[in-house]
Design a protein around this motif. Structure first.
Motif, PDB file in Angstrom:
ATOM      1  N   PHE A 175       5.592  10.376   4.843  1.00  0.00           N
ATOM      2  CA  PHE A 175       5.278   9.321   5.809  1.00  0.00           C
ATOM      3  C   PHE A 175       4.249   9.822   6.819  1.00  0.00           C
ATOM      4  O   PHE A 175       3.283   9.119   7.148  1.00  0.00           O
ATOM      5  N   ALA A 176       4.456  11.035   7.322  1.00  0.00           N
ATOM      6  CA  ALA A 176       3.521  11.596   8.298  1.00  0.00           C
ATOM      7  C   ALA A 176       2.128  11.742   7.698  1.00  0.00           C
ATOM      8  O   ALA A 176       1.115  11.481   8.367  1.00  0.00           O
ATOM      9  N   PHE A 177       2.064  12.144   6.434  1.00  0.00           N
ATOM     10  CA  PHE A 177       0.766  12.310   5.778  1.00  0.00           C
ATOM     11  C   PHE A 177      -0.008  10.999   5.750  1.00  0.00           C
ATOM     12  O   PHE A 177      -1.214  10.969   6.023  1.00  0.00           O
TER      13      PHE A 177
ATOM     14  N   LEU B 160       5.160   6.639  15.504  1.00  0.00           N
ATOM     15  CA  LEU B 160       4.077   6.212  14.616  1.00  0.00           C
ATOM     16  C   LEU B 160       4.423   4.903  13.921  1.00  0.00           C
ATOM     17  O   LEU B 160       3.563   4.028  13.750  1.00  0.00           O
ATOM     18  N   LEU B 161       5.685   4.780  13.517  1.00  0.00           N
ATOM     19  CA  LEU B 161       6.123   3.554  12.855  1.00  0.00           C
ATOM     20  C   LEU B 161       5.966   2.354  13.785  1.00  0.00           C
ATOM     21  O   LEU B 161       5.426   1.313  13.391  1.00  0.00           O
ATOM     22  N   ILE B 162       6.411   2.482  15.031  1.00  0.00           N
ATOM     23  CA  ILE B 162       6.327   1.363  15.972  1.00  0.00           C
ATOM     24  C   ILE B 162       4.878   1.061  16.337  1.00  0.00           C
ATOM     25  O   ILE B 162       4.515  -0.103  16.557  1.00  0.00           O
TER      26      ILE B 162
ATOM     27  N   SER C  16       0.851  -1.192   0.000  1.00  0.00           N
ATOM     28  CA  SER C  16       0.000   0.000   0.000  1.00  0.00           C
ATOM     29  C   SER C  16       0.883   1.238   0.000  1.00  0.00           C
ATOM     30  O   SER C  16       2.075   1.169   0.354  1.00  0.00           O
ATOM     31  N   LEU C  17       0.308   2.377  -0.392  1.00  0.00           N
ATOM     32  CA  LEU C  17       1.088   3.620  -0.380  1.00  0.00           C
ATOM     33  C   LEU C  17       1.565   3.949   1.031  1.00  0.00           C
ATOM     34  O   LEU C  17       2.670   4.466   1.222  1.00  0.00           O
ATOM     35  N   GLY C  18       0.738   3.635   2.028  1.00  0.00           N
ATOM     36  CA  GLY C  18       1.162   3.846   3.409  1.00  0.00           C
ATOM     37  C   GLY C  18       2.363   2.999   3.777  1.00  0.00           C
ATOM     38  O   GLY C  18       3.278   3.451   4.467  1.00  0.00           O
ATOM     39  N   SER C  19       2.385   1.739   3.295  1.00  0.00           N
ATOM     40  CA  SER C  19       3.521   0.859   3.566  1.00  0.00           C
ATOM     41  C   SER C  19       4.763   1.299   2.805  1.00  0.00           C
ATOM     42  O   SER C  19       5.883   1.214   3.324  1.00  0.00           O
ATOM     43  N   TRP C  20       4.587   1.774   1.569  1.00  0.00           N
ATOM     44  CA  TRP C  20       5.733   2.306   0.827  1.00  0.00           C
ATOM     45  C   TRP C  20       6.363   3.473   1.585  1.00  0.00           C
ATOM     46  O   TRP C  20       7.586   3.635   1.612  1.00  0.00           O
ATOM     47  N   ALA C  21       5.511   4.289   2.223  1.00  0.00           N
ATOM     48  CA  ALA C  21       6.033   5.436   2.976  1.00  0.00           C
ATOM     49  C   ALA C  21       6.792   4.983   4.217  1.00  0.00           C
ATOM     50  O   ALA C  21       7.882   5.490   4.509  1.00  0.00           O
ATOM     51  N   SER C  22       6.228   4.015   4.963  1.00  0.00           N
ATOM     52  CA  SER C  22       6.862   3.595   6.212  1.00  0.00           C
ATOM     53  C   SER C  22       8.055   2.680   5.978  1.00  0.00           C
ATOM     54  O   SER C  22       9.062   2.752   6.697  1.00  0.00           O
ATOM     55  N   ASP C  23       7.975   1.815   4.976  1.00  0.00           N
ATOM     56  CA  ASP C  23       9.064   0.874   4.733  1.00  0.00           C
ATOM     57  C   ASP C  23      10.124   1.443   3.786  1.00  0.00           C
ATOM     58  O   ASP C  23      11.308   1.118   3.902  1.00  0.00           O
ATOM     59  N   GLY C  24       9.686   2.254   2.822  1.00  0.00           N
ATOM     60  CA  GLY C  24      10.603   2.766   1.809  1.00  0.00           C
ATOM     61  C   GLY C  24      11.167   4.135   2.119  1.00  0.00           C
ATOM     62  O   GLY C  24      12.375   4.320   2.251  1.00  0.00           O
ATOM     63  N   LEU C  25      10.273   5.120   2.270  1.00  0.00           N
ATOM     64  CA  LEU C  25      10.740   6.494   2.466  1.00  0.00           C
ATOM     65  C   LEU C  25      11.498   6.657   3.782  1.00  0.00           C
ATOM     66  O   LEU C  25      12.476   7.413   3.851  1.00  0.00           O
TER      67      LEU C  25
ATOM     68  N   PHE D 133      21.183  14.087   0.572  1.00  0.00           N
ATOM     69  CA  PHE D 133      19.982  13.345   0.942  1.00  0.00           C
ATOM     70  C   PHE D 133      19.202  13.948   2.104  1.00  0.00           C
ATOM     71  O   PHE D 133      18.022  13.618   2.282  1.00  0.00           O
ATOM     72  N   ARG D 134      19.809  14.813   2.927  1.00  0.00           N
ATOM     73  CA  ARG D 134      19.055  15.385   4.049  1.00  0.00           C
ATOM     74  C   ARG D 134      17.844  16.185   3.579  1.00  0.00           C
ATOM     75  O   ARG D 134      16.753  16.039   4.148  1.00  0.00           O
ATOM     76  N   PRO D 135      17.962  17.034   2.552  1.00  0.00           N
ATOM     77  CA  PRO D 135      16.757  17.735   2.080  1.00  0.00           C
ATOM     78  C   PRO D 135      15.687  16.778   1.560  1.00  0.00           C
ATOM     79  O   PRO D 135      14.489  17.030   1.735  1.00  0.00           O
ATOM     80  N   VAL D 136      16.103  15.663   0.936  1.00  0.00           N
ATOM     81  CA  VAL D 136      15.136  14.665   0.465  1.00  0.00           C
ATOM     82  C   VAL D 136      14.422  14.025   1.650  1.00  0.00           C
ATOM     83  O   VAL D 136      13.201  13.820   1.633  1.00  0.00           O
ATOM     84  N   SER D 137      15.186  13.734   2.695  1.00  0.00           N
ATOM     85  CA  SER D 137      14.608  13.121   3.889  1.00  0.00           C
ATOM     86  C   SER D 137      13.678  14.081   4.624  1.00  0.00           C
ATOM     87  O   SER D 137      12.515  13.777   4.885  1.00  0.00           O
ATOM     88  N   ALA D 138      14.217  15.275   4.953  1.00  0.00           N
ATOM     89  CA  ALA D 138      13.452  16.234   5.756  1.00  0.00           C
ATOM     90  C   ALA D 138      12.318  16.884   4.977  1.00  0.00           C
ATOM     91  O   ALA D 138      11.256  17.192   5.545  1.00  0.00           O
ATOM     92  N   GLY D 139      12.520  17.093   3.676  1.00  0.00           N
ATOM     93  CA  GLY D 139      11.525  17.827   2.901  1.00  0.00           C
ATOM     94  C   GLY D 139      10.533  16.974   2.166  1.00  0.00           C
ATOM     95  O   GLY D 139       9.490  17.477   1.718  1.00  0.00           O
ATOM     96  N   PHE D 140      10.812  15.675   2.021  1.00  0.00           N
ATOM     97  CA  PHE D 140       9.912  14.825   1.240  1.00  0.00           C
ATOM     98  C   PHE D 140       9.556  13.523   1.957  1.00  0.00           C
ATOM     99  O   PHE D 140       8.385  13.243   2.206  1.00  0.00           O
ATOM    100  N   ALA D 141      10.569  12.724   2.313  1.00  0.00           N
ATOM    101  CA  ALA D 141      10.317  11.383   2.832  1.00  0.00           C
ATOM    102  C   ALA D 141       9.529  11.403   4.146  1.00  0.00           C
ATOM    103  O   ALA D 141       8.489  10.739   4.276  1.00  0.00           O
TER     104      ALA D 141
END
Length: 433
Positions: A289-291, A367-369, A72-81, A277-285
């Motif tokens: 995930f939070a969304f 949230l992940l846990i 699911s898109l939610g799983s892609w966010a938690s497992d991937g991003l 990668f920090r801007p990718v993490s903080a600004g996107f990933a």
């Protein structure tokens, strides 16, 4: 030994580290604002008349089933991003201990001890509250153990505090360390159905990635496929895929090789990757995930009442507000009482109190846990998310009250410390003997 020669807790670091930490803080602060915006949008959408469309989007599946990646898109966010988030965390932590100010054990012991205390006490608090609730509920013991870097630093930015950089560095390091402790907890206590064949195969691309980066080869068309392969195989093995991000981060060298000028020739590969990668993490990933993770149907007043009469929610809120505070503050106090370390001149314990309260802002990893602890069909699942939001909000408000009191004091000090009377570009305070 006299007081002057004693190591100082929260003492000023080097100027180069001061500049680097400030750059990180700016990036994470922007990320915190985006994280907050994504959370608000998710909560509003999930409790609106069109809430069904939000959950349909979150649960929409995409990806090849043959590779165990029909998620699911939610799983892609938690497992991937989030693997990107932990890759950056791995880079940051390794750099701190190899080339940063924390390579000095006297500096490292304080945030590490505080992070450990900030993990143990909240976990014990949750277990104490839910001791008689049964093993299903006790699976959530690790939910309140992690401090959210982006949210905590965003709070510092919003209240416009002029806290000394050493304190902000402490918060950043503490958050990274307890996030990594949390991910270790996930790997050990929250594995899926294990497939050791896939886990063994994951070693191959990881070793290849490590060999290339150790040779200082940074070609994206070589490294990214190997990183993705490592992530996919770890995911298929049953170990949470974010562990792959940490392992890949630890593999990257921090110091330049002798052929490229050695340690004094400028930033190494780890710092280069972190910058990318920090801007990718903080600004996107993390915001994405939070969304997908923060959208929980509150159910109005009745729903909130149901949530806060659940011992899971009570345990999480109390652990974030009380457990984190006592764990971080108590561990720091113990270090000063059992070693020769003392607080740096000009700092007071009220500063540590404010920081310990701010450490209770848990979000991303919490949230992940919560997702790993309770299934979608469990009422504790949504109650845990509500508790994480509520506990983090209260901790942030309490920290704001304390740190605002100190704000005026440190603003005056900052005006003095920013003077560069000799005009060499480095504040005079960093050049005092």
């Amino acid at each position: 030994m006299n007081a002057i020669s004693k190591p100082r807790v929260f003492s000023r670091g080097s100027y180069s580290e001061f500049v680097r930490i400030n750059n990180i803080l700016r990036s994470e602060t922007v990320g915190g604002a985006l994280l907050l915006a994504a959370t608000v949008v998710a909560l509003v959408w999930a409790n609106s008349p069109i809430a069904e469309s939000y959950f349909n989007l979150r649960d929409f599946k995409i990806g090849p089933e043959s590779l165990h990646l029909n998620l699911s898109l939610g799983s892609w966010a938690s497992d991937g991003l989030l693997a990107i988030f932990f890759f950056v965390a791995g880079l940051e932590l390794k750099r701190e201990f190899v080339a940063g100010d924390l390579r000095n054990p006297a500096r490292a012991i304080v945030p590490i001890t505080a992070a450990v205390g900030g993990v143990i006490l909240p976990a014990l608090f949750f277990v104490a509250v839910n001791w008689t609730a049964g093993p299903e509920v006790l699976r959530g013991w690790a939910i309140p153990t992690a401090t959210d870097i982006a949210f905590a630093l965003a709070v510092l930015a919003v209240i416009s505090t002029h806290l000394p950089t050493a304190l902000r560095t402490f918060l950043l390091t503490l958050a990274v360390v307890d996030d990594l402790i949390a991910i270790a907890i996930i790997a050990v206590f929250y594995p899926g159905e294990m497939n050791f064949g896939f886990l063994a195969l994951a070693i191959l691309p990881l070793v290849a990635f490590t060999w290339l980066v150790q040779k200082r080869i940074s070609s994206w068309y070589l490294l990214i496929p190997l990183a993705v392969a490592t992530w996919a195989l770890v995911h298929a093995s049953g170990v949470h895929a974010t562990v792959a991000g940490v392992l890949l981060g630890f593999a990257v060298p921090v110091i330049r090789s002798a052929k490229r000028g050695g340690p004094d020739a400028g930033p190494g590969l780890a710092e280069h990757f972190e910058h990318v990668f920090r801007p990718v993490s903080a600004g996107f990933a993390v915001p994405l995930f939070a969304f997908f993770s923060a959208g929980v149907a509150l159910g109005g007043v009745a729903g909130l009442k149901s949530a806060f009469t659940d011992s899971v929610a009570i345990g999480i809120v109390g652990a974030l507000i009380v457990g984190k505070f006592l764990g971080v503050l108590g561990a720091t106090w113990i270090v000063t009482k059992t070693t020769k370390a003392t607080l740096d001149d000009g700092l007071a314990w009220i500063d540590v109190v404010g920081l310990a309260l701010l450490a209770g802002v848990g979000f991303t990893v919490s949230l992940l846990i919560s997702e790993l602890s309770f299934g979608d069909d469990s009422p504790h699942y949504s109650h845990a998310k509500v508790a994480i939001l509520a506990g983090s909000l209260v901790a942030a408000l309490l920290a704001t009250v304390v740190l605002r009191i100190r704000n005026r004091h440190y603003r005056k000090l900052a005006e003095i410390e920013s003077r560069d009377d000799d005009g060499d570009g480095i504040p005079d305070v960093y050049q005092q003997g």
